[in-house]
Design a protein around this motif. Structure first.
Motif, PDB file in Angstrom:
ATOM      1  N   THR A 100       0.832  -1.201   0.000  1.00  0.00           N
ATOM      2  CA  THR A 100       0.000   0.000   0.000  1.00  0.00           C
ATOM      3  C   THR A 100       0.870   1.256   0.000  1.00  0.00           C
ATOM      4  O   THR A 100       1.874   1.327   0.703  1.00  0.00           O
ATOM      5  N   GLU A 101       0.456   2.230  -0.802  1.00  0.00           N
ATOM      6  CA  GLU A 101       1.240   3.451  -0.995  1.00  0.00           C
ATOM      7  C   GLU A 101       0.484   4.679  -0.482  1.00  0.00           C
ATOM      8  O   GLU A 101      -0.745   4.692  -0.447  1.00  0.00           O
ATOM      9  N   GLY A 102       1.249   5.686  -0.078  1.00  0.00           N
ATOM     10  CA  GLY A 102       0.645   6.973   0.263  1.00  0.00           C
ATOM     11  C   GLY A 102       0.894   7.430   1.681  1.00  0.00           C
ATOM     12  O   GLY A 102       0.853   8.629   1.962  1.00  0.00           O
ATOM     13  N   VAL A 103       1.122   6.490   2.603  1.00  0.00           N
ATOM     14  CA  VAL A 103       1.403   6.839   3.996  1.00  0.00           C
ATOM     15  C   VAL A 103       2.600   6.016   4.459  1.00  0.00           C
ATOM     16  O   VAL A 103       2.628   4.801   4.276  1.00  0.00           O
ATOM     17  N   LYS A 104       3.569   6.682   5.077  1.00  0.00           N
ATOM     18  CA  LYS A 104       4.741   5.972   5.584  1.00  0.00           C
ATOM     19  C   LYS A 104       4.379   5.165   6.832  1.00  0.00           C
ATOM     20  O   LYS A 104       3.463   5.533   7.584  1.00  0.00           O
ATOM     21  N   GLN A 105       5.127   4.106   7.060  1.00  0.00           N
ATOM     22  CA  GLN A 105       4.881   3.277   8.234  1.00  0.00           C
ATOM     23  C   GLN A 105       5.055   4.080   9.516  1.00  0.00           C
ATOM     24  O   GLN A 105       4.361   3.844  10.506  1.00  0.00           O
ATOM     25  N   THR A 106       5.963   5.054   9.501  1.00  0.00           N
ATOM     26  CA  THR A 106       6.204   5.871  10.693  1.00  0.00           C
ATOM     27  C   THR A 106       5.113   6.910  10.925  1.00  0.00           C
ATOM     28  O   THR A 106       5.088   7.563  11.974  1.00  0.00           O
ATOM     29  N   GLU A 107       4.199   7.072   9.972  1.00  0.00           N
ATOM     30  CA  GLU A 107       3.167   8.103  10.074  1.00  0.00           C
ATOM     31  C   GLU A 107       1.762   7.531  10.196  1.00  0.00           C
ATOM     32  O   GLU A 107       0.801   8.285  10.371  1.00  0.00           O
ATOM     33  N   THR A 108       1.629   6.227  10.116  1.00  0.00           N
ATOM     34  CA  THR A 108       0.292   5.657  10.133  1.00  0.00           C
ATOM     35  C   THR A 108      -0.270   5.602  11.554  1.00  0.00           C
ATOM     36  O   THR A 108       0.469   5.678  12.542  1.00  0.00           O
ATOM     37  N   THR A 109      -1.589   5.498  11.655  1.00  0.00           N
ATOM     38  CA  THR A 109      -2.275   5.486  12.950  1.00  0.00           C
ATOM     39  C   THR A 109      -3.468   4.543  12.882  1.00  0.00           C
ATOM     40  O   THR A 109      -3.873   4.095  11.808  1.00  0.00           O
ATOM     41  N   LEU A 110      -4.058   4.283  14.046  1.00  0.00           N
ATOM     42  CA  LEU A 110      -5.272   3.473  14.072  1.00  0.00           C
ATOM     43  C   LEU A 110      -6.392   4.154  13.290  1.00  0.00           C
ATOM     44  O   LEU A 110      -7.203   3.481  12.638  1.00  0.00           O
ATOM     45  N   THR A 111      -6.446   5.477  13.345  1.00  0.00           N
ATOM     46  CA  THR A 111      -7.471   6.202  12.579  1.00  0.00           C
ATOM     47  C   THR A 111      -7.362   5.878  11.093  1.00  0.00           C
ATOM     48  O   THR A 111      -8.380   5.632  10.425  1.00  0.00           O
ATOM     49  N   VAL A 112      -6.136   5.854  10.571  1.00  0.00           N
ATOM     50  CA  VAL A 112      -5.930   5.545   9.158  1.00  0.00           C
ATOM     51  C   VAL A 112      -6.256   4.078   8.887  1.00  0.00           C
ATOM     52  O   VAL A 112      -6.928   3.753   7.894  1.00  0.00           O
ATOM     53  N   TRP A 113      -5.814   3.177   9.752  1.00  0.00           N
ATOM     54  CA  TRP A 113      -6.086   1.754   9.557  1.00  0.00           C
ATOM     55  C   TRP A 113      -7.591   1.460   9.602  1.00  0.00           C
ATOM     56  O   TRP A 113      -8.097   0.629   8.862  1.00  0.00           O
ATOM     57  N   LEU A 114      -8.283   2.171  10.470  1.00  0.00           N
ATOM     58  CA  LEU A 114      -9.734   2.003  10.561  1.00  0.00           C
ATOM     59  C   LEU A 114     -10.403   2.446   9.263  1.00  0.00           C
ATOM     60  O   LEU A 114     -11.305   1.768   8.745  1.00  0.00           O
ATOM     61  N   GLU A 115      -9.937   3.549   8.718  1.00  0.00           N
ATOM     62  CA  GLU A 115     -10.502   4.046   7.468  1.00  0.00           C
ATOM     63  C   GLU A 115     -10.141   3.135   6.293  1.00  0.00           C
ATOM     64  O   GLU A 115     -10.948   2.934   5.379  1.00  0.00           O
ATOM     65  N   ASP A 116      -8.932   2.568   6.312  1.00  0.00           N
ATOM     66  CA  ASP A 116      -8.551   1.595   5.284  1.00  0.00           C
ATOM     67  C   ASP A 116      -9.547   0.438   5.262  1.00  0.00           C
ATOM     68  O   ASP A 116     -10.045   0.039   4.201  1.00  0.00           O
TER      69      ASP A 116
END
Length: 292
Positions: A100-116
């Motif tokens: 998956t592209e667009g967000v770095k591993q160091t910048e991801t959050t549960l909010t982003v994972w939930l939206e994914d």
């Protein structure tokens, strides 16, 4: 190395009464990765996923755990299982992981994972699904079940890790040397190596983000209405197995069962645990399975 073919053959030998398999075709080619473009949360992402069609229902979607992805053992096993048994199936890489592209591993959050997970569930599946949710995926699926109840035919939680962030951060801070604690408190990246999972980067902001998604664990407080099964290993060192009793009580549905595996650890990726997972899915999708 696990031999998925042997596992599936064992299931076939025991489950002939549930389903005749000769009508299904298992592709000899590997799965093809596709991409779902989304700009939700103001972050443009290309979510990598793999999808297979099937003639059975419901479809199955796999929501992975913390720092896990579509190439993990259970995700791979479910792909072969769904091919063999004719179920539609979707698995994906959360932002910052896998392809998956667009967000770095160091910048991801549960909010982003939930939206994914919400984007994959909404855009890549047809009709109600059997949602298989591993570890943190159990937390994500509990939130999605409230937002999209029509997309949940049933739910299978594997060692659910609901609200794990605070406790995980406390343990992390107690074990880090002072220099790394200072970096962590300043929201700098701290790389953690765990033999079972490898190396991954952590930041304080990741755990602070989790707090806004915490769920009440009071009896009947989690609005999951569909039939639910929970499987948890007694030897789980990451999420104490007794926490699944809390989850059972907190779910609103009365159609919920909890299965403990005495030999099982957190990942439930050994062949015996995988066979139990597959057997549970067959029982949940059998025509005789009664739903509320």
């Amino acid at each position: 190395m696990l031999q998925f073919g042997s596992l599936i053959r064992n299931l076939n030998a025991r489950s002939g009464a549930l389903l005749a398999l000769r009508c299904f075709h298992v592709s000899a080619t590997g799965p093809v990765t596709q991409f779902l473009k989304t700009s939700s949360l103001g972050k443009t992402r290309q979510i990598a996923y793999q999808k297979i069609d099937g003639i059975r229902s419901p479809g199955i979607i796999y929501i992975p755990g913390f720092m896990s992805h579509k190439a993990a053992t259970k995700a791979n096993m479910l792909h072969m299982f769904c091919q063999e048994y004719g179920f539609p199936y979707v698995r994906y890489d959360p932002s910052g992981l896998g392809e998956t592209e667009g967000v770095k591993q160091t910048e991801t959050t549960l909010t982003v994972w939930l939206e994914d997970a919400a984007q994959v569930l909404s855009n890549l599946t047809d009709g109600p699904q059997l949602v298989v949710a591993s570890s943190m995926g159990g937390w994500i699926s509990s939130i999605l079940a409230k937002r999209y109840p029509e997309k949940f035919s049933s739910l299978l939680m594997l060692a659910p890790a609901i609200n794990f962030g605070r406790k995980y951060m406390e343990v992390l801070l107690s074990q880090l040397p002072p220099g790394l604690v200072k970096k962590f408190e300043a929201d700098e990246v701290v790389k953690l190596f765990v033999p079972e999972y490898g190396e991954f980067p952590l930041r304080k902001s990741m755990f602070e983000d989790m707090k806004k998604h915490e769920l009440s664990m009071e009896a009947g407080s989690i609005p999951v209405q569909c039939p639910t099964r929970i499987i948890h290993g007694v030897k789980d060192k990451d999420v104490p197995y007794k926490e699944s009793l809390q989850v059972l009580r907190a779910l609103q549905t009365n159609d919920v069962q909890l299965l403990y595996i005495k030999h099982g650890g957190h990942q439930l990726s050994d062949s015996a645990s995988l066979e139990i997972i597959c057997d549970t899915i067959l029982k949940m999708t059998a025509p005789t399975h009664k739903k509320d």
